[in-house]
Write a protein that holds these residues in place. Structure first.
Motif, PDB file in Angstrom:
ATOM      1  N   GLU A 164      37.369  36.616  25.487  1.00 45.58           N
ATOM      2  CA  GLU A 164      36.111  36.244  26.145  1.00 45.58           C
ATOM      3  C   GLU A 164      36.090  36.734  27.590  1.00 45.58           C
ATOM      4  O   GLU A 164      35.091  37.252  28.063  1.00 45.58           O
ATOM      5  CB  GLU A 164      35.891  34.715  26.120  1.00 45.58           C
ATOM      6  N   LEU A 165      37.215  36.549  28.283  1.00 51.71           N
ATOM      7  CA  LEU A 165      37.297  36.998  29.674  1.00 51.71           C
ATOM      8  C   LEU A 165      37.188  38.518  29.753  1.00 51.71           C
ATOM      9  O   LEU A 165      36.482  39.050  30.607  1.00 51.71           O
ATOM     10  CB  LEU A 165      38.592  36.504  30.338  1.00 51.71           C
ATOM     11  N   ALA A 188      35.585  40.484  27.781  1.00 52.59           N
ATOM     12  CA  ALA A 188      34.178  40.841  27.572  1.00 52.59           C
ATOM     13  C   ALA A 188      33.374  40.626  28.854  1.00 52.59           C
ATOM     14  O   ALA A 188      32.557  41.474  29.233  1.00 52.59           O
ATOM     15  CB  ALA A 188      33.591  40.019  26.425  1.00 52.59           C
ATOM     16  N   CYS A 189      33.627  39.512  29.542  1.00 55.78           N
ATOM     17  CA  CYS A 189      32.929  39.219  30.798  1.00 55.78           C
ATOM     18  C   CYS A 189      33.315  40.235  31.874  1.00 55.78           C
ATOM     19  O   CYS A 189      32.472  40.704  32.635  1.00 55.78           O
ATOM     20  CB  CYS A 189      33.235  37.795  31.246  1.00 55.78           C
ATOM     21  N   ILE A 190      34.601  40.597  31.920  1.00 57.88           N
ATOM     22  CA  ILE A 190      35.091  41.585  32.888  1.00 57.88           C
ATOM     23  C   ILE A 190      34.394  42.925  32.666  1.00 57.88           C
ATOM     24  O   ILE A 190      33.941  43.564  33.616  1.00 57.88           O
ATOM     25  CB  ILE A 190      36.626  41.737  32.778  1.00 57.88           C
ATOM     26  N   CYS A 191      34.278  43.330  31.411  1.00 59.93           N
ATOM     27  CA  CYS A 191      33.589  44.594  31.096  1.00 59.93           C
ATOM     28  C   CYS A 191      32.125  44.526  31.491  1.00 59.93           C
ATOM     29  O   CYS A 191      31.587  45.453  32.103  1.00 59.93           O
ATOM     30  CB  CYS A 191      33.722  44.911  29.611  1.00 59.93           C
ATOM     31  N   GLU A 192      31.471  43.415  31.170  1.00 63.77           N
ATOM     32  CA  GLU A 192      30.059  43.231  31.503  1.00 63.77           C
ATOM     33  C   GLU A 192      29.839  43.300  33.014  1.00 63.77           C
ATOM     34  O   GLU A 192      28.879  43.897  33.491  1.00 63.77           O
ATOM     35  CB  GLU A 192      29.609  41.863  30.968  1.00 63.77           C
ATOM     36  N   GLN A 193      30.735  42.711  33.776  1.00 64.15           N
ATOM     37  CA  GLN A 193      30.604  42.673  35.238  1.00 64.15           C
ATOM     38  C   GLN A 193      31.244  43.879  35.922  1.00 64.15           C
ATOM     39  O   GLN A 193      31.173  43.998  37.141  1.00 64.15           O
ATOM     40  CB  GLN A 193      31.239  41.391  35.791  1.00 64.15           C
ATOM     41  N   GLN A 194      31.896  44.736  35.158  1.00 63.11           N
ATOM     42  CA  GLN A 194      32.606  45.904  35.678  1.00 63.11           C
ATOM     43  C   GLN A 194      33.607  45.491  36.765  1.00 63.11           C
ATOM     44  O   GLN A 194      33.666  46.079  37.848  1.00 63.11           O
ATOM     45  CB  GLN A 194      31.619  46.947  36.200  1.00 63.11           C
ATOM     46  N   ASP A 233      35.027  28.617  34.943  1.00 57.51           N
ATOM     47  CA  ASP A 233      36.107  28.988  34.027  1.00 57.51           C
ATOM     48  C   ASP A 233      35.901  28.199  32.738  1.00 57.51           C
ATOM     49  O   ASP A 233      36.541  27.191  32.485  1.00 57.51           O
ATOM     50  CB  ASP A 233      37.472  28.670  34.646  1.00 57.51           C
ATOM     51  N   ASN A 234      34.925  28.667  31.952  1.00 62.00           N
ATOM     52  CA  ASN A 234      34.577  28.023  30.694  1.00 62.00           C
ATOM     53  C   ASN A 234      34.095  29.082  29.708  1.00 62.00           C
ATOM     54  O   ASN A 234      34.025  30.262  30.050  1.00 62.00           O
ATOM     55  CB  ASN A 234      33.520  26.929  30.918  1.00 62.00           C
ATOM     56  N   ARG A 235      33.754  28.665  28.528  1.00 61.71           N
ATOM     57  CA  ARG A 235      33.373  29.594  27.457  1.00 61.71           C
ATOM     58  C   ARG A 235      32.201  30.512  27.830  1.00 61.71           C
ATOM     59  O   ARG A 235      32.173  31.680  27.474  1.00 61.71           O
ATOM     60  CB  ARG A 235      33.050  28.786  26.211  1.00 61.71           C
ATOM     61  N   ASP A 236      31.208  29.970  28.554  1.00 63.70           N
ATOM     62  CA  ASP A 236      30.009  30.741  28.909  1.00 63.70           C
ATOM     63  C   ASP A 236      30.091  31.390  30.286  1.00 63.70           C
ATOM     64  O   ASP A 236      29.170  32.074  30.696  1.00 63.70           O
ATOM     65  CB  ASP A 236      28.774  29.833  28.869  1.00 63.70           C
ATOM     66  N   PHE A 237      31.168  31.097  31.026  1.00 65.99           N
ATOM     67  CA  PHE A 237      31.324  31.596  32.396  1.00 65.99           C
ATOM     68  C   PHE A 237      30.120  31.215  33.261  1.00 65.99           C
ATOM     69  O   PHE A 237      29.612  32.010  34.046  1.00 65.99           O
ATOM     70  CB  PHE A 237      31.574  33.114  32.407  1.00 65.99           C
TER      71      PHE A 237
END
Length: 131
Positions: free
Chosen positions: A73-74, A76-82, A117-121
């Motif tokens: 999940e993290l 995916a968020c890292i990629c989305e936020q670059q 720091d949760n599932r949905d960030f």
């Protein structure tokens, strides 16, 4: 009725993440904090820790989160936020308003994003764009 000590509410820690657009996030944040009037911060480079003092009491502590601890999940968020680097962010729940104010100042100066720091960030604090 017995007179006794009133129970103090338990101290609860809030956990957030800081996703930085570049490596060396803690040093960069520390440099910005040194420029802020009345802002206290301590940086331990070898430990990968930045402590930010809050007005009156309390602190916001940031620590580099090693890549081996990033989950799907993290990632995916890292990629989305670059993002290039991730830090954990902790502070006491009663300091949340003051901590969020500091996070707002930091994203305006350094970019990146603070998120729960949760599932949905969520919630998220990011740089306001003009327009």
């Amino acid at each position: 009725m017995k007179k006794g000590k009133t129970k103090e509410a338990p101290k609860v820690m809030e956990e957030w993440l800081y996703l930085s657009e570049e490596e060396g996030a803690l040093r960069l944040l520390y440099e910005f904090l040194k420029e802020e009037e009345g802002q206290r911060a301590e940086f331990w480079e070898e430990a990968g820790v930045l402590g930010i003092g809050l007005l009156d009491a309390g602190s916001v502590d940031l620590e580099i989160l090693p890549r081996e601890e990033w989950d799907e999940e993290l990632l995916a968020c890292i990629c989305e936020q670059q993002a290039a680097e991730v830090c954990t962010v902790t502070f006491m729940q009663e300091d949340a308003k003051k901590a969020q104010k500091v996070m707002e100042i930091l994203v305006q100066k350094a970019g990146g994003i603070f998120c729960g720091d949760n599932r949905d960030f969520l919630p998220r604090i990011k740089r306001e764009t003009g327009g």
